[in-house]
Design a protein around this motif. Structure first.
Motif, PDB file in Angstrom:
ATOM      1  N   CYS A   1       0.789  -1.227   0.000  1.00  0.00           N
ATOM      2  CA  CYS A   1       0.000   0.000   0.000  1.00  0.00           C
ATOM      3  C   CYS A   1       0.820   1.275   0.000  1.00  0.00           C
ATOM      4  O   CYS A   1       0.268   2.336  -0.224  1.00  0.00           O
ATOM      5  CB  CYS A   1      -0.943   0.008   1.199  1.00  0.00           C
ATOM      6  SG  CYS A   1      -2.284  -1.176   1.013  1.00  0.00           S
TER       7      CYS A   1
ATOM      8  N   ASP B   1       0.484  -3.854   3.140  1.00  0.00           N
ATOM      9  CA  ASP B   1      -0.662  -3.936   4.046  1.00  0.00           C
ATOM     10  C   ASP B   1      -1.576  -5.050   3.561  1.00  0.00           C
ATOM     11  O   ASP B   1      -1.907  -5.116   2.371  1.00  0.00           O
ATOM     12  CB  ASP B   1      -1.423  -2.617   4.084  1.00  0.00           C
ATOM     13  CG  ASP B   1      -0.550  -1.444   4.518  1.00  0.00           C
ATOM     14  OD1 ASP B   1       0.482  -1.688   5.166  1.00  0.00           O
ATOM     15  OD2 ASP B   1      -0.909  -0.300   4.189  1.00  0.00           O
TER      16      ASP B   1
ATOM     17  N   THR C   1       1.036  -1.571  -5.701  1.00  0.00           N
ATOM     18  CA  THR C   1       0.134  -1.175  -4.628  1.00  0.00           C
ATOM     19  C   THR C   1      -1.291  -1.333  -5.138  1.00  0.00           C
ATOM     20  O   THR C   1      -1.550  -1.289  -6.345  1.00  0.00           O
ATOM     21  CB  THR C   1       0.336   0.281  -4.164  1.00  0.00           C
ATOM     22  OG1 THR C   1      -0.303   1.163  -5.098  1.00  0.00           O
ATOM     23  CG2 THR C   1       1.801   0.637  -4.033  1.00  0.00           C
ATOM     24  N   ASN C   2      -2.228  -1.516  -4.212  1.00  0.00           N
ATOM     25  CA  ASN C   2      -3.639  -1.434  -4.576  1.00  0.00           C
ATOM     26  C   ASN C   2      -3.958  -0.018  -5.049  1.00  0.00           C
ATOM     27  O   ASN C   2      -3.302   0.945  -4.655  1.00  0.00           O
ATOM     28  CB  ASN C   2      -4.533  -1.756  -3.383  1.00  0.00           C
ATOM     29  CG  ASN C   2      -4.345  -3.176  -2.889  1.00  0.00           C
ATOM     30  OD1 ASN C   2      -3.876  -4.040  -3.623  1.00  0.00           O
ATOM     31  ND2 ASN C   2      -4.716  -3.417  -1.649  1.00  0.00           N
TER      32      ASN C   2
ATOM     33  N   ASN D   1      -2.362   4.375  -2.330  1.00  0.00           N
ATOM     34  CA  ASN D   1      -3.562   3.791  -2.927  1.00  0.00           C
ATOM     35  C   ASN D   1      -4.344   4.754  -3.814  1.00  0.00           C
ATOM     36  O   ASN D   1      -5.070   4.319  -4.711  1.00  0.00           O
ATOM     37  CB  ASN D   1      -4.506   3.286  -1.833  1.00  0.00           C
ATOM     38  CG  ASN D   1      -3.884   2.225  -0.959  1.00  0.00           C
ATOM     39  OD1 ASN D   1      -3.712   2.437   0.235  1.00  0.00           O
ATOM     40  ND2 ASN D   1      -3.523   1.095  -1.530  1.00  0.00           N
TER      41      ASN D   1
END
Length: 245
Positions: free
Chosen positions: A2, A23, A67-68, A146
């Motif tokens: 994240c 995360d 990352t998301n 994010n």
């Protein structure tokens, strides 16, 4: 994963410096970094549930970190983003890896992501929200979270408050991590690690069933050598250990 901090072409002795927190759900099993692939050799941790990885590097000096990406709309997410990262790390350059990702998102649908592909010669950020944006980033310090990267943020309305806090933390972190006069690459890397564990930024997450599971520091040197240090837990309470596959 994240939070991603990286310095590209900032320090002559180490053109690629990466610092990143992952995360994830606390109960989701994963394996610490090791030999993820042999041909080419890829060093990465991996997810034991869906397969794939969120960060790693290969013998050609290519590093990849995902990352998301928070979105307004839900995507089918029919294939693991971690598998995409692992396959990108089979390429001989960051540019080759980016072309591969462009083909893959045309074949499969993934959940939203921000994907950094880095080597000595190129740094690309690929942003997927159902459409793919590929941009070459300039030499400097970059922060990916994010909701976006480097001051360009898209915050979903349902996460407005938290997204705004994350975006502001990213702005502050990028400012904090600008190179200081005479600073060496190793010193910058330690400052980046300190930002990842500093709760004022909110990058080290602690919740009941979710939080920062690990943290990674990758250093690619001018001579082609790459080193990896890994904290197998939240960096605020877990030390970084050298990865020796």
């Amino acid at each position: 994963m994240c939070t991603l901090l990286f310095a590209w072409q900032v320090f002559e002795d180490a053109p690629v410096l990466v610092a990143a927190n992952r995360d994830e759900a606390l109960g989701r099993p994963s394996h610490p970094p090791g030999i993820y692939g042999e041909n080419p050799r890829v060093i990465a941790p991996w997810d034991e549930e869906a397969g794939g990885t969120w960060i790693g590097y290969n013998e050609f000096g290519v590093s990849a970190v995902i990352t998301n990406r928070w979105l307004d709309a839900d995507l089918a997410g029919e294939r693991s983003r971690g598998l995409l990262v692992g396959e990108a790390l089979e390429r001989e350059s960051a540019e080759d890896a980016a072309r591969f990702v462009e083909r893959s998102v045309g074949e499969f649908e993934y959940d939203g992501f921000n994907l950094a592909l880095l080597d000595e010669n190129a740094a690309l950020l690929l942003e997927w929200d159902g459409g793919l944006r590929v941009r070459n980033v300039d030499p400097g310090v970059h922060v990916v979270v994010n909701v976006g990267a480097d001051g360009e943020f898209e915050i979903p309305p349902e996460r407005a408050e938290f997204g705004e806090r994350q975006a502001e933390s990213a702005r502050q972190a990028r400012q904090e991590l600008q190179p200081e006069p005479g600073e060496r690459s190793a010193e910058w890397h330690e400052r980046a690690a300190a930002v990842l564990r500093d709760h004022d930024y909110g990058f080290c997450v602690h919740a009941e069933e979710y939080g920062t599971r690990s943290s990674s520091l990758i250093r690619a040197e001018k001579n082609g050598a790459t080193s990896y240090r890994f904290a197998d837990g939240p960096p605020c309470e877990t030390g970084y250990e050298p990865v020796e596959p």
